[in-house]
Design an enzyme around this catalytic site. Sequence first.
Site, PDB file in Angstrom:
ATOM      1  N   ARG A  30       0.814  -1.222   0.000  1.00 14.26           N
ATOM      2  CA  ARG A  30       0.000   0.000   0.000  1.00 14.26           C
ATOM      3  C   ARG A  30       0.848   1.274   0.000  1.00 14.26           C
ATOM      4  O   ARG A  30       0.482   2.251   0.651  1.00 14.26           O
ATOM      5  CB  ARG A  30      -0.947   0.035   1.203  1.00 14.26           C
ATOM      6  CG  ARG A  30      -2.090  -0.964   1.120  1.00 14.26           C
ATOM      7  CD  ARG A  30      -3.212  -0.419   0.246  1.00 14.26           C
ATOM      8  NE  ARG A  30      -4.263  -1.408   0.105  1.00 14.26           N
ATOM      9  CZ  ARG A  30      -5.350  -1.465   0.868  1.00 14.26           C
ATOM     10  NH1 ARG A  30      -5.542  -0.576   1.804  1.00 14.26           N
ATOM     11  NH2 ARG A  30      -6.241  -2.393   0.669  1.00 14.26           N
ATOM     12  N   ARG A  73      -3.864   6.865   0.459  1.00 15.27           N
ATOM     13  CA  ARG A  73      -4.389   8.109   1.031  1.00 15.27           C
ATOM     14  C   ARG A  73      -3.467   8.830   1.984  1.00 15.27           C
ATOM     15  O   ARG A  73      -3.708   9.985   2.307  1.00 15.27           O
ATOM     16  CB  ARG A  73      -5.733   7.823   1.722  1.00 15.27           C
ATOM     17  CG  ARG A  73      -6.871   7.599   0.732  1.00 15.27           C
ATOM     18  CD  ARG A  73      -8.103   7.030   1.403  1.00 15.27           C
ATOM     19  NE  ARG A  73      -7.841   5.670   1.820  1.00 15.27           N
ATOM     20  CZ  ARG A  73      -8.748   4.855   2.374  1.00 15.27           C
ATOM     21  NH1 ARG A  73      -9.965   5.285   2.600  1.00 15.27           N
ATOM     22  NH2 ARG A  73      -8.421   3.635   2.709  1.00 15.27           N
ATOM     23  N   ARG A  95      -7.214  11.506  -6.434  1.00 10.92           N
ATOM     24  CA  ARG A  95      -8.476  10.814  -6.158  1.00 10.92           C
ATOM     25  C   ARG A  95      -9.655  11.782  -6.232  1.00 10.92           C
ATOM     26  O   ARG A  95     -10.708  11.444  -6.778  1.00 10.92           O
ATOM     27  CB  ARG A  95      -8.405  10.179  -4.778  1.00 10.92           C
ATOM     28  CG  ARG A  95      -9.522   9.213  -4.471  1.00 10.92           C
ATOM     29  CD  ARG A  95      -9.315   8.721  -3.045  1.00 10.92           C
ATOM     30  NE  ARG A  95     -10.136   7.596  -2.676  1.00 10.92           N
ATOM     31  CZ  ARG A  95     -11.397   7.662  -2.312  1.00 10.92           C
ATOM     32  NH1 ARG A  95     -12.014   8.825  -2.312  1.00 10.92           N
ATOM     33  NH2 ARG A  95     -12.056   6.577  -1.966  1.00 10.92           N
ATOM     34  N   ASP A 136      -6.477  -3.418  -7.474  1.00 15.96           N
ATOM     35  CA  ASP A 136      -7.067  -4.039  -6.290  1.00 15.96           C
ATOM     36  C   ASP A 136      -7.180  -5.531  -6.521  1.00 15.96           C
ATOM     37  O   ASP A 136      -7.251  -5.971  -7.673  1.00 15.96           O
ATOM     38  CB  ASP A 136      -8.445  -3.448  -5.995  1.00 15.96           C
ATOM     39  CG  ASP A 136      -8.808  -3.660  -4.533  1.00 15.96           C
ATOM     40  OD1 ASP A 136      -8.364  -2.866  -3.696  1.00 15.96           O
ATOM     41  OD2 ASP A 136      -9.509  -4.648  -4.240  1.00 15.96           O
ATOM     42  N   TYR A 195     -14.353 -12.450   0.246  1.00 13.74           N
ATOM     43  CA  TYR A 195     -15.154 -11.290  -0.176  1.00 13.74           C
ATOM     44  C   TYR A 195     -16.366 -11.718  -1.003  1.00 13.74           C
ATOM     45  O   TYR A 195     -17.438 -11.127  -0.916  1.00 13.74           O
ATOM     46  CB  TYR A 195     -14.284 -10.311  -0.967  1.00 13.74           C
ATOM     47  CG  TYR A 195     -13.304  -9.572  -0.088  1.00 13.74           C
ATOM     48  CD1 TYR A 195     -13.683  -8.433   0.622  1.00 13.74           C
ATOM     49  CD2 TYR A 195     -11.992 -10.026   0.070  1.00 13.74           C
ATOM     50  CE1 TYR A 195     -12.790  -7.756   1.452  1.00 13.74           C
ATOM     51  CE2 TYR A 195     -11.095  -9.363   0.902  1.00 13.74           C
ATOM     52  CZ  TYR A 195     -11.506  -8.230   1.587  1.00 13.74           C
ATOM     53  OH  TYR A 195     -10.629  -7.575   2.413  1.00 13.74           O
TER      54      TYR A 195
END
Length: 356
Positions: A27, A31, A40, A77, A154
Amino acid sequence: MTALKNDRLLRALRRQPTDRTPVWLMRQAGRYLPEYRATRARAGSFLGMAKNPEIACEVTLQPLARFPLDAAILFSDILTIPDAMGLGLYFVDGEGPRFRHTVRSAAEAARLAVPDMETELRYVMDAVRLIRRELDGSVPLIGFSGSPWTLACYMVEGGGSKDFARIKAMALNDPDTLHALLKVNTDAVIAYLSAQRAAGAQALQVFDTWGGVLSPAMYRAFSLPYLQRIAAELERGEGDDRTPLILFGKGNAAHLEALAATGTDAVGVDWLVELSDAARRTGGKVALQGNLDPAVLYGSPAAVDAQVRQVLDSYACGTGGSREGHVFNLGHGMSPDMDPDHVAALVEAVHRHSAR
Ligand code: CP3
């Protein structure tokens, strides 16, 4: 293609000597970087960024412009695969990923097929090609996929989960359906990683983020065999042209010997295992990647420096003094509230303490 100027990562993954330990961070684009937040805001959403190759390329390169990292990782992702299978991925702000359709019955599992990599997942391959061009040989590009089990979590739960109640119930009550789901996921992961390699990815990582929620026996039934199949079947070339494979697992400490025996090139570990133990137990069969607790980045730069040194020395302790075959990383991904200055301190500390 231009020759690679910095091949420390690939050499370490092959357990060859390097001038210092290579470092990248799970990562590393995200952010915590103001420039990411600005891109973004312009793109509108995370998925909007991931599905636009120019923007995916831009944010992949952002951390490399700030820090002297030894690798880029494709900005994308793990949930692109189930999305391309038709499950309808979306993100709820502050709550993470969700699927419009879940897979909870034999009929729903039977409807799934391996997506076509150059149509349904073309945006990923276009991003890989563009990033390779823009990197121009400065550092290698890592491609990635979720593990069959982590993707299944998921797909069955319909999003993130605290207790994995639905998929664990499926494992107990309807294991044939779960194995059917894991099989199609494995076929898709192998095709996806092969396509990323063909598009230019120079190393490949599988994220088994949720393997560690399984008991050892359940892991040996529902995660490990599919990781074994990936390591055995994924075509990745020979010798110095080989594209190394990294199997990262959160909570995989009970399974290091089994993972090292899969034929993978490297195993990624979290911070609950002592790296010296991991190195002794895997006995030079694989390279190891990890394993600084990401929360160390909440400490001061001086604390980061000390903890980085501890991880580097632990690895060397387990190999009888050698730093070869170690890729420095966190034990899991970065968080949005981390301070970029502390990341700079981390990278600097790896360089300083691992210089040969
Ligand atoms: O490492 C990198 O810099 C490459 C990019 C990357 C992302 N996701 C970007 C991302 C990688 C390798 C992933 C993998 C991924 N995605 C995993 C496995 C790795 C891990 O962290 O365990 C998982 C479980 C996912 C699923 C997923 N996607 C989650 C749980 C989230 C977080 C949701 C949130 O709000 O925090 C995402 C979204 C996501 N993927 C973000 C990023 C940068 C946050 C996007 C944003 O809101 O801007």
